[in-house]
Design an enzyme around this catalytic site. Structure first.
Site, short mmCIF file in Angstrom:
data_model
loop_
_atom_site.label_atom_id
_atom_site.label_comp_id
_atom_site.label_asym_id
_atom_site.label_seq_id
_atom_site.Cartn_x
_atom_site.Cartn_y
_atom_site.Cartn_z
N HIS A 18 2.76 64.13 85.89
CA HIS A 18 2.56 64.24 84.44
C HIS A 18 1.18 63.74 84.01
CE1 HIS A 18 7.18 64.25 84.39
NE2 HIS A 18 6.69 65.47 84.48
N GLY A 150 12.03 80.76 88.17
CA GLY A 150 10.63 80.33 88.12
C GLY A 150 9.77 81.01 89.17
N ASP A 170 6.95 73.25 90.03
CA ASP A 170 7.55 71.96 90.40
C ASP A 170 9.01 72.18 90.82
OD1 ASP A 170 8.11 69.24 90.59
OD2 ASP A 170 8.43 69.01 88.44
#
Ligand SMILES: C[S@@+](CC[C@H](N)C(=O)[O-])C[C@H]1O[C@@H](n2cnc3c(N)ncnc32)[C@H](O)[C@@H]1O
Length: 287
Positions: A18, A150, A170
């Site tokens: 992050h 994804g 991710d």
């Protein structure tokens, strides 16, 4: 699928991921032109650190908890400010004694840091997790939460019409062959959008798989590929994450230096041995 991010939210791996995302978005916001964030494996967006899951592992205490308790050098603090802004947004009631109640996932980091002209696409296939994310993004016309695979999005949604932006990949890494899938996905997506920023997260657990992954990416000869790794144990752990890494293609030119400052400050705080090891460097030797 068994993976549930709620057990791991706010751990050292989340912090690394992050912080990198926040620095990339901060750089993209230097220009007025809109950017797009494509989060291929988005998760729930917001995690309750008092939940059963988070309390059971306690991983966040050695991650975000340790960072908030630490006295960091001012230059590292300054670079962490955008990520901290996301933490503050996730905790509107404030953070007392370095103990946050909530931790923001990647979609919320992107939501907090993006501007009115930017767009955000989040893919999440687990219905319960997706509902939670829809709630986090509710009322934000810039964001779309999609029940889309994804891996398919990685190839199909690039290039975005803004022609600027970042794709965060991710995946849960719970299936065999996910490293190869990640490398293949990057090659296809980069072929379609050579100028896009691609940020791929990976676990450092099976070192042979990590070495093979790095070789596969290097072999693809994708220029401007930055490798960022953090080990939190001095020796490899058979049963747990020894560390984690990210591959960032087309990183902001500022990113490598920024991450050296940030990670050299965070490594001793996040590492189990109080030291940690950081690697930030180009995957291809000519860079
Ligand atoms: C590591 S977590 C994501 C964490 C999130 N990116 C963050 O940083 O806050 C991986 C997520 O991917 C979801 N997922 C698993 N397979 C998927 C797929 N094929 N497409 C989209 N999402 C998937 C899982 O349900 C899980 O929520």
């Amino acid at each position: 699928m068994n993976y549930r991010h709620a057990f791991h939210a706010g751990n050292f791996a989340d912090v690394l991921k992050h912080v990198v995302l926040a620095r990339i978005l901060t750089y993209l916001a230097r220009k007025d032109g809109a950017y797009r964030v494509i989060d291929t494996h988005a998760g729930a967006g917001l995690y309750d650190l008092w939940s059963d899951e988070a309390q059971r592992t306690g991983e966040w205490e050695a991650g975000v908890g340790a960072v908030l308790r630490a006295a960091l050098p001012p230059e590292a603090e300054a670079l962490l400010a955008p990520w901290r802004a996301a933490l503050d947004a996730a905790n509107p009631q404030g953070i007392t004694d370095g103990l946050p109640r909530h931790y923001p996932g990647s979609p919320l980091v992107a939501k907090v840091l993006s501007r009115p002209q930017d767009r955000l696409v989040c893919c999440e296939t687990e219905p319960g997790v997706r509902s939670a994310l829809v709630e986090v993004m509710k009322g934000d016309a810039r964001a779309k939460v999609l029940p889309v695979d994804g891996w398919q999005a990685l190839a199909a949604y690039v290039p975005p019409k803004e022609r600027r932006g970042v794709v965060l990949v991710d995946p849960p890494f719970e299936q065999a062959g996910e490293f190869h899938r990640l490398a293949e996905g990057l090659k296809t997506a980069h072929g379609r959008w050579p100028g896009g920023v691609f940020a791929l997260w990976y676990p450092i657990k099976d070192i042979r798989a990590v070495d093979a992954f790095r070789r596969e990416i290097a072999h693809a000869q994708i220029p401007k590929t930055l490798r960022i790794e953090l080990d939190i144990y001095a020796t490899r752990q058979a049963d747990r994450l020894s560390g984690c890494g990210m591959i960032v293609v087309n990183p902001p030119f500022t990113l490598a230096d920024e991450l050296r400052v940030i990670l050299n400050a965070l490594a001793p705080v996040l590492a189990a041995d109080g030291k940690g090891r950081v690697r930030v460097g180009w995957l291809m030797p000519e860079h």
